[in-house]
Design a protein around this motif. Structure first.
Motif, PDB file in Angstrom:
ATOM      1  N   ARG A  24     -25.695  -6.519  50.291  1.00 58.55           N
ATOM      2  CA  ARG A  24     -26.851  -5.770  50.783  1.00 58.55           C
ATOM      3  C   ARG A  24     -27.225  -4.606  49.875  1.00 58.55           C
ATOM      4  NH1 ARG A  24     -25.547  -3.728  56.521  1.00 58.55           N
ATOM      5  NH2 ARG A  24     -23.487  -3.478  55.581  1.00 58.55           N
ATOM      6  N   SER A  25     -26.382  -4.284  48.887  1.00 55.04           N
ATOM      7  CA  SER A  25     -26.591  -3.093  48.064  1.00 55.04           C
ATOM      8  C   SER A  25     -26.967  -3.465  46.629  1.00 55.04           C
ATOM      9  CB  SER A  25     -25.319  -2.241  48.047  1.00 55.04           C
ATOM     10  OG  SER A  25     -25.433  -1.193  47.112  1.00 55.04           O
ATOM     11  N   GLU A  26     -28.222  -3.242  46.269  1.00 60.03           N
ATOM     12  CA  GLU A  26     -28.664  -3.603  44.916  1.00 60.03           C
ATOM     13  C   GLU A  26     -27.964  -2.769  43.849  1.00 60.03           C
ATOM     14  OE1 GLU A  26     -32.666  -4.721  42.420  1.00 60.03           O
ATOM     15  OE2 GLU A  26     -32.872  -3.675  44.343  1.00 60.03           O
ATOM     16  N   GLY A  27     -27.757  -1.482  44.124  1.00 62.26           N
ATOM     17  CA  GLY A  27     -27.089  -0.629  43.144  1.00 62.26           C
ATOM     18  C   GLY A  27     -25.692  -1.124  42.825  1.00 62.26           C
ATOM     19  N   GLU A  28     -24.932  -1.461  43.874  1.00 67.40           N
ATOM     20  CA  GLU A  28     -23.580  -1.970  43.669  1.00 67.40           C
ATOM     21  C   GLU A  28     -23.599  -3.325  42.981  1.00 67.40           C
ATOM     22  OE1 GLU A  28     -21.468  -2.048  47.329  1.00 67.40           O
ATOM     23  OE2 GLU A  28     -21.258   0.127  47.472  1.00 67.40           O
ATOM     24  N   LEU A  29     -24.551  -4.162  43.321  1.00 70.44           N
ATOM     25  CA  LEU A  29     -24.628  -5.493  42.716  1.00 70.44           C
ATOM     26  C   LEU A  29     -24.845  -5.412  41.214  1.00 70.44           C
ATOM     27  CD1 LEU A  29     -26.777  -7.443  45.329  1.00 70.44           C
ATOM     28  CD2 LEU A  29     -24.456  -8.037  44.611  1.00 70.44           C
ATOM     29  N   LYS A  30     -25.768  -4.554  40.804  1.00 66.78           N
ATOM     30  CA  LYS A  30     -26.089  -4.435  39.384  1.00 66.78           C
ATOM     31  C   LYS A  30     -24.884  -3.949  38.590  1.00 66.78           C
ATOM     32  CE  LYS A  30     -29.644  -2.543  36.306  1.00 66.78           C
ATOM     33  NZ  LYS A  30     -30.891  -1.726  36.253  1.00 66.78           N
ATOM     34  N   THR A  31     -24.223  -2.919  39.087  1.00 65.03           N
ATOM     35  CA  THR A  31     -23.043  -2.379  38.408  1.00 65.03           C
ATOM     36  C   THR A  31     -21.899  -3.373  38.411  1.00 65.03           C
ATOM     37  OG1 THR A  31     -23.655  -0.128  39.052  1.00 65.03           O
ATOM     38  CG2 THR A  31     -21.371  -0.501  38.410  1.00 65.03           C
ATOM     39  N   SER A  32     -21.648  -3.995  39.561  1.00 63.63           N
ATOM     40  CA  SER A  32     -20.531  -4.928  39.678  1.00 63.63           C
ATOM     41  C   SER A  32     -20.728  -6.166  38.818  1.00 63.63           C
ATOM     42  CB  SER A  32     -20.335  -5.339  41.137  1.00 63.63           C
ATOM     43  OG  SER A  32     -19.938  -4.237  41.914  1.00 63.63           O
ATOM     44  N   LEU A  33     -21.961  -6.673  38.765  1.00 66.18           N
ATOM     45  CA  LEU A  33     -22.205  -7.865  37.948  1.00 66.18           C
ATOM     46  C   LEU A  33     -21.890  -7.593  36.486  1.00 66.18           C
ATOM     47  CD1 LEU A  33     -23.168 -10.798  37.844  1.00 66.18           C
ATOM     48  CD2 LEU A  33     -25.489  -9.928  37.462  1.00 66.18           C
ATOM     49  N   ALA A  34     -22.278  -6.423  36.008  1.00 64.24           N
ATOM     50  CA  ALA A  34     -21.985  -6.066  34.620  1.00 64.24           C
ATOM     51  C   ALA A  34     -20.474  -6.030  34.377  1.00 64.24           C
ATOM     52  CB  ALA A  34     -22.604  -4.715  34.284  1.00 64.24           C
ATOM     53  N   GLU A  35     -19.733  -5.493  35.335  1.00 62.39           N
ATOM     54  CA  GLU A  35     -18.275  -5.429  35.193  1.00 62.39           C
ATOM     55  C   GLU A  35     -17.645  -6.812  35.315  1.00 62.39           C
ATOM     56  OE1 GLU A  35     -17.235  -2.674  38.243  1.00 62.39           O
ATOM     57  OE2 GLU A  35     -17.905  -0.910  37.111  1.00 62.39           O
ATOM     58  N   ILE A  36     -18.185  -7.652  36.164  1.00 62.56           N
ATOM     59  CA  ILE A  36     -17.663  -9.010  36.329  1.00 62.56           C
ATOM     60  C   ILE A  36     -17.833  -9.822  35.050  1.00 62.56           C
ATOM     61  CG2 ILE A  36     -18.155 -11.221  37.486  1.00 62.56           C
ATOM     62  CD1 ILE A  36     -18.814  -9.465  40.019  1.00 62.56           C
ATOM     63  N   LEU A  37     -18.962  -9.662  34.389  1.00 63.53           N
ATOM     64  CA  LEU A  37     -19.271 -10.460  33.206  1.00 63.53           C
ATOM     65  C   LEU A  37     -18.734  -9.868  31.906  1.00 63.53           C
ATOM     66  CD1 LEU A  37     -23.010 -11.333  33.987  1.00 63.53           C
ATOM     67  CD2 LEU A  37     -20.988 -12.746  34.434  1.00 63.53           C
ATOM     68  N   ASP A  38     -18.366  -8.609  31.922  1.00 61.83           N
ATOM     69  CA  ASP A  38     -17.979  -7.902  30.704  1.00 61.83           C
ATOM     70  C   ASP A  38     -16.903  -8.648  29.911  1.00 61.83           C
ATOM     71  OD1 ASP A  38     -17.932  -5.699  28.869  1.00 61.83           O
ATOM     72  OD2 ASP A  38     -16.074  -5.024  29.815  1.00 61.83           O
ATOM     73  N   GLY A  39     -17.238  -8.989  28.678  1.00 62.88           N
ATOM     74  CA  GLY A  39     -16.282  -9.623  27.782  1.00 62.88           C
ATOM     75  C   GLY A  39     -16.049 -11.102  28.018  1.00 62.88           C
ATOM     76  N   THR A  40     -16.729 -11.693  29.007  1.00 63.80           N
ATOM     77  CA  THR A  40     -16.488 -13.110  29.307  1.00 63.80           C
ATOM     78  C   THR A  40     -17.434 -14.047  28.556  1.00 63.80           C
ATOM     79  OG1 THR A  40     -18.034 -13.164  31.189  1.00 63.80           O
ATOM     80  CG2 THR A  40     -15.751 -12.485  31.643  1.00 63.80           C
ATOM     81  N   GLY A  41     -18.577 -13.518  28.124  1.00 61.87           N
ATOM     82  CA  GLY A  41     -19.561 -14.378  27.480  1.00 61.87           C
ATOM     83  C   GLY A  41     -20.336 -15.238  28.456  1.00 61.87           C
TER      84      GLY A  41
END
Length: 256
Positions: A44-61
């Motif tokens: 439900r939180s766009e701010g958290e989604l944007k930040t979390s997605l970046a952290e989830i994908l970081d370094g994975t390609g």
């Protein structure tokens, strides 16, 4: 069957994780990305989604997208499915992780709270699975994992709605596994025990937190990263012959 060293490889797969912005959902999404899957998360939180997605994908390609959605709103669940398919092209792996807990004694439950817990923890899982299964069937491959809880087997005071829904998703998974097995789709549950996430931390007293830890065989709470191995097994070729089951990941809590 893939060689043993590739059994957990999810390259070319796309995973949707509800409640993927934090806690167990975020940890599982990161694990799926590290195994090669592209990721779609919702909350439900766009701010958290944007930040979390970046952290989830970081370094994975890997690639990823997100969608703001309220799992208490049936129309929002339908929109989530449509958005995920539009942005990602397909969903191979569905992790139904979003949940809510509103502790109330049986003689104090109000209808609004009861209905919300049932909608988020059970009905939304049905609705999202219903929407995404057809495209899995067309490819003869899919992995669906519902996040249940040890509270589906045992309970404690004021967990009436929560325990009811966590038991119910186990039954839902068993029935869906029978519906979908011939299409190469597996449906399972993971039942976590005490994990250090926002939900239990927000509703438990310090005494209850200590009590939960002491009841486990390992005498501690779990780290969300410790759910990654189980979810990778159930979503990869490593678990291709496992369906209609519940994998309890609780540090030995219900063994006592």
């Amino acid at each position: 069957m893939k060689p043993v060293n590739q059994l957990f490889d999810l390259s070319g797969k796309v995973a949707l994780v509800t409640g993927g912005n934090k806690g167990l959902g975020k940890a599982m999404a990161r694990g799926l990305a590290e195994a090669g899957a592209d990721i779609f998360i919702s909350s439900r939180s766009e701010g958290e989604l944007k930040t979390s997605l970046a952290e989830i994908l970081d370094g994975t390609g890997r690639k990823g997208e997100y969608c703001v959605a309220d799992m208490n709103d049936r129309a929002d669940v339908a929109r989530l499915a449509e958005t995920a398919l539009a942005k990602m092209g397909r969903i191979d792996i569905l992790i139904n992780n979003a949940g809510v807990n509103i502790p109330q004694a049986i003689d104090a439950i109000d209808d609004e709270s009861w209905d919300r817990v049932l909608e988020v923890n059970l009905s939304s899982i049905m609705a999202l699975s219903r929407a995404l299964v057809p495209q899995m069937k067309s490819r003869k491959w899919g992995r669906i994992v519902h996040i249940s809880s040890i509270m589906g087997f045992v309970s404690k005071e004021r967990r009436n709605a929560y325990s009811a829904t966590k038991s119910a998703v186990i039954g839902l998974a068993k029935a869906s596994a029978l519906d979908l097995g011939e299409f190469g789709i597996t449906v399972n549950c993971i039942a976590p025990g005490p994990f250090l996430t926002d939900m239990p931390m927000s509703v438990l007293s310090d005494a209850e937190k200590k009590q939960f830890a002491s009841r486990t065989a390992l005498n501690r709470w779990g780290d969300p990263k410790e759910l990654v191995g189980p979810v990778l097994m159930l979503t990869s070729e490593a678990g291709s012959y496992v369906t209609g089951q519940v994998l309890v990941v609780d540090g030995g809590y219900i063994a006592r």
